[in-house]
Design an enzyme around this catalytic site. Sequence first.
Site, PDB file in Angstrom:
ATOM      1  N   GLU A 260      53.302  18.989  75.301  1.00 19.31           N
ATOM      2  CA  GLU A 260      54.359  18.284  74.554  1.00 19.31           C
ATOM      3  C   GLU A 260      54.003  16.809  74.345  1.00 19.31           C
ATOM      4  O   GLU A 260      53.800  16.071  75.319  1.00 19.31           O
ATOM      5  CB  GLU A 260      55.676  18.402  75.341  1.00 19.31           C
ATOM      6  CG  GLU A 260      56.868  17.810  74.612  1.00 19.31           C
ATOM      7  CD  GLU A 260      58.192  18.053  75.343  1.00 19.31           C
ATOM      8  OE1 GLU A 260      58.351  19.097  76.000  1.00 19.31           O
ATOM      9  OE2 GLU A 260      59.061  17.170  75.258  1.00 19.31           O
TER      10      GLU A 260
ATOM     11  N   LYS B 127      65.348  19.566  82.822  1.00 13.61           N
ATOM     12  CA  LYS B 127      64.154  19.917  82.033  1.00 13.61           C
ATOM     13  C   LYS B 127      63.301  18.664  81.847  1.00 13.61           C
ATOM     14  O   LYS B 127      62.069  18.702  81.942  1.00 13.61           O
ATOM     15  CB  LYS B 127      64.577  20.519  80.693  1.00 13.61           C
ATOM     16  CG  LYS B 127      63.447  21.151  79.897  1.00 13.61           C
ATOM     17  CD  LYS B 127      62.630  20.190  79.067  1.00 13.61           C
ATOM     18  CE  LYS B 127      61.542  20.903  78.276  1.00 13.61           C
ATOM     19  NZ  LYS B 127      60.736  19.976  77.469  1.00 13.61           N
TER      20      LYS B 127
ATOM     21  N   ASP C 132      51.263  26.028  91.816  1.00 15.30           N
ATOM     22  CA  ASP C 132      52.132  27.100  91.315  1.00 15.30           C
ATOM     23  C   ASP C 132      53.418  26.475  90.793  1.00 15.30           C
ATOM     24  O   ASP C 132      54.391  26.305  91.532  1.00 15.30           O
ATOM     25  CB  ASP C 132      52.403  28.087  92.459  1.00 15.30           C
ATOM     26  CG  ASP C 132      53.323  29.221  92.042  1.00 15.30           C
ATOM     27  OD1 ASP C 132      53.836  29.205  90.898  1.00 15.30           O
ATOM     28  OD2 ASP C 132      53.535  30.121  92.867  1.00 15.30           O
TER      29      ASP C 132
ATOM     30  N   HIS D  21      59.752  10.343  69.791  1.00 14.85           N
ATOM     31  CA  HIS D  21      59.111  11.651  69.677  1.00 14.85           C
ATOM     32  C   HIS D  21      58.380  11.772  68.361  1.00 14.85           C
ATOM     33  O   HIS D  21      57.265  12.248  68.291  1.00 14.85           O
ATOM     34  CB  HIS D  21      60.194  12.748  69.710  1.00 14.85           C
ATOM     35  CG  HIS D  21      60.358  13.332  71.071  1.00 14.85           C
ATOM     36  ND1 HIS D  21      60.944  14.543  71.283  1.00 14.85           N
ATOM     37  CD2 HIS D  21      60.023  12.871  72.281  1.00 14.85           C
ATOM     38  CE1 HIS D  21      60.959  14.800  72.574  1.00 14.85           C
ATOM     39  NE2 HIS D  21      60.414  13.795  73.201  1.00 14.85           N
TER      40      HIS D  21
HETATM   41  C1  MEV Z   1      62.617  16.917  76.132  1.00 13.43           C
HETATM   42  O1  MEV Z   1      61.414  17.544  76.487  1.00 13.43           O
HETATM   43  C2  MEV Z   1      63.343  16.427  77.367  1.00 13.43           C
HETATM   44  C3  MEV Z   1      64.719  15.800  77.119  1.00 13.43           C
HETATM   45  O2  MEV Z   1      65.554  16.705  76.427  1.00 13.43           O
HETATM   46  C4  MEV Z   1      65.308  15.447  78.475  1.00 13.43           C
HETATM   47  C5  MEV Z   1      66.739  14.953  78.440  1.00 13.43           C
HETATM   48  O3  MEV Z   1      67.487  15.275  77.500  1.00 13.43           O
HETATM   49  O4  MEV Z   1      67.107  14.283  79.420  1.00 13.43           O
HETATM   50  C6  MEV Z   1      64.601  14.567  76.245  1.00 13.43           C
END
Ligand code: MEV
Length: 427
Positions: free
Chosen positions: A79, A260, A276, A373
Site C-alpha cells: 500500500e 487497521k 507470522d 494518498h
Molecule cells: C488506510 O490503510 C488506513 C486508514 O483507514 C486508517 C484510519 O482510518 O485510521 C487511513
Amino acid sequence: MSDRSSRISGFYKLPVERRREILSLARDRLDVLASGGLDIGTADHMIENVLGVFALPFAVALNFRVDGKDHLVPMVVEEPSVVAAASNAARLVRLGGGFAVEHDPPVMAAQVQLVDVADPDAAVLAIEAARAEIFALAAAEVEGLCARGGGPVGLRCRVLSRPADPDGGMVVVHVEVDCRDAMGANLVNGVAEAVADRLAELARARVGLRILTNLSDRRCVRVRARIPVDALGGATVADGIAAASRFAELDAYRAATHNKGIMNGVDAVLVATGNDWRGVEAGAHAFAARSGRYLPLAVWRRVEGALEGRLEMPMAVGTVGGALRCHAGARLALELSGAASAAELAGLAAAAGLASNLAALRALATEGIQRGHMSLHARVVARAAGATGDLVDRVAAEIAALGDVKPERARAVLDRLRHPVVTEVVK
Ligand code: MEV
C-alpha cells in the site's frame, strides 16, 4: 544499525542505488535484495506446490527512536503511503523524545482441551497438584529452549462447561512457556502434545485439541509516544486527534478501521522480518474485543502541552527460527532493524503501529486522507502508464495537481512530456 541516526534527510528523493549506498549494503546484501530475498529452490522447500516467488516492495521507515535508540524500521507492504506516513509520524514523535516501550516476558500458552470431564472441580485440583510433574514433561519436550533460559513457567486451568451443560464437562489447561527469542508456535504445540495424555489421566477425561492460543495476552507490548502540540501543528490538530480516538473508543465500526491503520505498520514489519502476521492479527483483534466490546488498540489523549498516545497489544514475534531460518530477505530486514531480541522487535513493530495510527488520525482530523494518498498513489499510476526515471515524479505531480489520478490522464501527460511541441518563432 545500532549507533547511527535513523534520521536521513531527503532519503525518499534519492534513487534506490543511492539509498542502498547510504545504508552501506554490501554486495551480498544487494544480491539478496535483487532476488527478493528468496530463491526458487528455498521457496520450494518452504511450502507446497510452488510455482515461483512473489515479490512486494521492501523499504525502511526512518526517524524511529525507540527507548533512546535509533532504528531503521524494515517494512514490506503493497500500500502506498504506509512507509512515508510512519516515517513522518516517527519524526514528530522524535521531537517529543521518541517511543517508550514496555513488554511482558515472551510467554506463549499451549491449550489442552479436556472433554467428558465428569468432575471439573476435582480435575482442576488434581492437575494443579501435579504442576511439577507437568512442568517436567513440558521441559523434557523443549530441552534446548530450557537450556537457553526458557521453558514452562505457568499452568492455568479453566472450566469451560459443566457435565449438565449441553457441551458436557470441559476443562482447558493452559501450559505457559517462556519462548525467549522464538515466536514459539512449534515449541508450544510440542508441549501441548507432550503433556495432554497425562492431563487427561489426572482429569479422568478425554483429550480434545492440543494447540497454542494466538490470543497471546501474556506477551503484550505497550508503547507510548508524546508529541508537543506545536510539532503537531497546533492545539486544534491535537484536539482533533484526541476526538478521533474517542470516536474509535465509542464505535466498533470506527475501531476496526482505526486498528487497521495500526496493523498497516505492524504487519509491514512482521512481513519484512518473516514473522507470522496472521497470528499477530488474530491475537490483536481478539485482544481488542477482550472486554466484550471491540475497542481500539491505541488511544490518544491531550496532556499538558502535548498529545499522548498509548498502544497495547499482544505481539508474538521471533528473531530466531521460523521463516528466518531460510529467508535471506527476512534476515537482512532483521539486521537492518538493529533489533537484538524478539522483545526489541516487538517494540519496533508496535512503534510502527502507533506511528501509522498517528499519521492516519492526523490526516483524517485535518486535510483528510485522500490528498496524501493520492499524491503517492499518483506515482504508482505514473509508473503503470510507462513513466520511468524522473518522468515518474513529473507525471505524478501533474496528475495529482489536476486531481485526476487516472491511467488515461497519466498516459496523456507522459506523452506530452516525452514529445513536447516545439513552436518555431518566425521572425
Ligand atoms: C488506510 O490503510 C488506513 C486508514 O483507514 C486508517 C484510519 O482510518 O485510521 C487511513
